[in-house]
Motif scaffolding. Structure first.
Motif, short mmCIF file in Angstrom:
data_model
loop_
_atom_site.label_atom_id
_atom_site.label_comp_id
_atom_site.label_asym_id
_atom_site.label_seq_id
_atom_site.Cartn_x
_atom_site.Cartn_y
_atom_site.Cartn_z
N ARG A 49 36.70 39.89 40.36
CA ARG A 49 38.43 40.74 41.01
C ARG A 49 39.79 41.10 40.43
O ARG A 49 40.65 41.45 40.59
N ASP B 268 42.30 36.75 42.61
CA ASP B 268 42.45 36.81 44.29
C ASP B 268 40.82 37.41 45.27
O ASP B 268 40.29 38.16 44.51
N GLU B 269 40.96 37.12 46.82
CA GLU B 269 39.62 37.57 47.38
C GLU B 269 40.02 39.19 47.39
O GLU B 269 38.61 39.75 47.18
#
Length: 692
Positions: A309, A331-332
């Motif tokens: 990501r 990060d998500e």
């Protein structure tokens, strides 16, 4: 012909079949329509066949009762002024402007923050049909000159010219054979960097493979033959090279790629005499590396290396051995872009396919979030040293609005906001999540007019390739479908970049079927949830999205009422033979390798038409000057579906003239094509038009 006189089946023009069979990896592959690959501008038989197809399509489309309503609706939705994001150079602000129903956007300049606006380039006077456009452009750092590409008739080839901003005079400088690149001025304004290919053999410009992309420097006032070769890779003729100049003018930053999203970053120190190109990262093309900018010798880079990501790392270009140092971890949410603006690092993340802009200090420490007007798509333009930046925002129900943004205070004021002659408050936007065939959760946006009763005729759009994300954006053509009472659905299927590199990888190469499963599941979800009419789903996509539409139509013809494949890659066994098709091998696979060939043979729209099954109504769209996905793809596919026993619904081919893959298409052609497509889809989904 009137609507009541449309008869089925239609009298399709006869298409000559030839005996061409090739053996690949144990498979006998027949290609009876290969002659339709020939350039229609050089082969009279192909041109005549295309004209007959177009004539039949015109008779049918012009008789559809919804066509006039959609033409009026789309025209009204396009009739507004739209400014592009300003580029600040010295005391001048350069920006594009699309004015009402003019065919092409102009290039304008504003002298000073509150100074007068002035027209610089008026491409609407360049051709009688409005098919010539401004392509890539850049202004010198002192604002004295603009170098701009001229795109003629929609083709990918460009010619670069130079404008004196003060006088409006076009200089004698002329650069030819530019393609797939950008323009970047040297800090001192002495000239600019650009990318080009070798001059092709006469007569092959439209279809010849492109190879040996290279970066040159053009010094103002000199002939192109004197341009300085800066970077080329003869050992890797398949690479694309794009050059940019750092804001401080010290570095030339080069991004190289063989296709897809794998990239390599290199730099050249422009303060040195030899401009030696130095690799920074990504020489193995195993990950994404994209430079954001620099602060002195510190280069900021977005990468997916070790982080699907993506994360932010820095390199100290003063060091002999370059090593990345992480400053913002994964990060998500999926990191998409980064900018160095006003002493801050601003990062764009996708949170379920919508933009979130986060501020960071230059050491990576979080520094807050830039509040946006709503759920949508946004980006920013500015320089590290300047507190003034420009923020652009758009959504399905919000046209592109430009804000002046003060980085130090976070203050945002409107710089340019369009006025639309339609109540956008009537448009409702929802996001749903559904399960694909393998259980993967996939988001889909649903856009409809408030008060429209579900289930409704639905237009389902998708792309699913090359790590391209479908984020909320204002599109007058699609909004016209919604304004007339239809539902628009946009599925964020795998192959795109909505959730980072893993989402892309899950829909490319041997995983390409996942994209198609996701799209099919989207249609089933819309129908199952009562959003779409059971017999009222039309599907649309262009380029890789046209391939998507062709593939899923073969796999589930029962699911769709109409299919609208545009400028699609319909022959997956031969795409690499034409123009830039070799770049697509990194998303589709290489047909010259057995495993990839076997997979592509199962997916190729041209080779998998399911005879004996009733198909939806199909309108294939292409353009005779498309030199990216050559029209032969659509020609062969149209011939094959017209010859197949797949029911009595129409299978039509619409061929635009003096247009290419899409960029630079004049507005009247955009409106006419969309009106034809939506009228066709309305006929077969049961959408009744006439709303105001």
């Amino acid at each position: 012909m009137t609507a009541s006189e449309i008869k089925m089946p239609l009298p399709y023009p006869p298409t000559r079949r030839i005996d061409v069979t090739e053996r690949h990896f144990g498979h006998e592959i027949a290609d009876p329509y290969r002659w339709l690959e020939n350039d229609p501008h050089r082969d009279g038989e192909v041109a005549g066949w295309a004209q007959e197809q177009n004539a039949l399509a015109r008779r049918y489309l012009d008789a559809l009762p919804a066509q006039a309503a959609f033409r009026r609706q789309i025209t009204a939705l396009f009739d507004y002024e739209q400014a592009g994001v300003p580029l600040k150079r010295g005391s001048r602000y350069f920006y594009t402007m699309r004015q009402g129903l003019k065919q092409q956007a102009t290039l304008n300049v504003r002298d000073g923050v509150d100074g007068p606006d002035r027209l610089l380039l008026e491409p609407n006077d360049w051709s009688e049909d409005g098919a010539d456009a401004i392509a890539e452009w850049d202004a010198s750092h002192d604002g004295a000159h603009v170098a701009y590409g001229v795109q003629r008739g929609g083709i990918d080839w460009r010619e670069i010219k130079v404008l004196d901003v003060a006088t409006g005079e076009t200089l004698a400088d002329a650069i030819k054979w530019v393609r797939f690149g950008n323009i970047a001025w040297a800090k001192d304004g002495s000239g600019f960097f650009y990318s080009r290919y070798p001059e092709p053999q006469p007569g092959t410009e439209a279809q010849a493979n492109v190879a040996n992309h290279a970066i040159y420097f053009h010094r103002l006032g000199t002939a192109q033959a004197q341009d300085r070769l800066v970077h080329a890779t003869p050992d890797r003729p398949d690479l694309l090279h794009l050059a940019g100049v750092s804001d401080d003018g010290r570095y030339l930053v080069i991004h190289s790629t063989p296709g897809a999203s794998m990239t390599m970053v290199s730099v050249a120190d422009l303060t040195s005499a030899d401009w030696t190109v130095r690799p920074v990262a990504g020489a193995d093309f195993a990950a994404e590396w994209a430079a954001v900018g620099n602060d002195g010798t510190t280069l900021f880079v977005v990468t997916s290396e070790g982080a699907p990501r993506r994360r932010i790392v820095t390199f100290d270009l003063a060091e002999a051995a370059l090593q990345p140092r992480e400053i913002v971890g994964e990060d998500e949410a999926a990191l998409q872009h980064g900018w160095l603006v006003g002493g801050r690092l601003i990062l764009s993340y996708l949170v379920d396919a919508s933009t979130e802009l986060r501020r960071h200090r230059l050491d990576g420490r979080p520094d807050g979030i830039i509040e946006l007007p709503g759920i949508g798509s946004a980006g920013i333009r500015g320089t590290l040293a300047d507190d003034e930046a420009f923020l652009a925002y758009t959504s399905f129900n919000a046209p592109l609005t430009i804000y002046r943004y003060e980085v130090s205070t976070g203050k945002r004021t409107v710089w340019a906001e369009p006025t639309i002659g339609f109540d956008l408050g009537e448009i409702a936007v929802e996001q749903h999540v559904y399960a694909s065939k393998d259980g993967t959760r996939v988001p889909v946006f649903v856009i409809r007019r408030k008060g429209v009763q579900a289930p409704a005729p639905t237009l389902l759009y998708g792309y699913g390739g090359f790590s391209i994300s479908l984020t909320p954006y204002y599109a007058p053509t699609q909004l016209a479908w919604v304004a007339q009472g239809g539902t628009l659905a946009i599925a964020n299927i795998r192959g795109g970049g909505e959730y980072g590199r893993a989402w892309h990888d899950a829909g490319r190469l041997l995983n390409k079927q996942n994209s198609y499963d996701d799209f099919i599941a989207a249609a089933e979800f819309l129908r199952g949830e009562g959003i779409a009419r059971a017999d009222g789903i039309a599907i649309q996509g262009e380029s890789n999205g046209g391939l998507l539409v062709g593939a899923v139509t073969n796999q589930r013809p029962d699911l769709f009422a109409a299919a609208l494949p545009g400028v699609g890659v319909m022959d997956l066994l031969r795409f690499h033979h034409f123009t830039g098709g070799t770049f697509w091998k990194y998303d589709f696979g290489d047909p010259q390798e057995k495993a990839a060939f076997e997979n592509l043979l199962r997916l190729s729209p041209y080779h998998n038409i399911a005879a004996g099954k009733p198909y939806p109504a199909i309108l294939v769209t292409t353009a005779d000057a498309d030199d990216r996905v050559v029209p032969g793809h659509s020609f062969k596919y149209a011939a094959a579906i017209q010859a197949a026993e797949i029911g009595s619904k129409p299978r039509l081919l619409r061929v635009e003239t003096r247009a290419g893959h899409g960029a630079g298409k004049p507005l009247d052609k955009v409106i006419a094509e969309a009106a034809d497509m939506w009228a066709f889809a309305a006929r077969w989904t049961g959408l009744e038009t006439g709303r105001s």
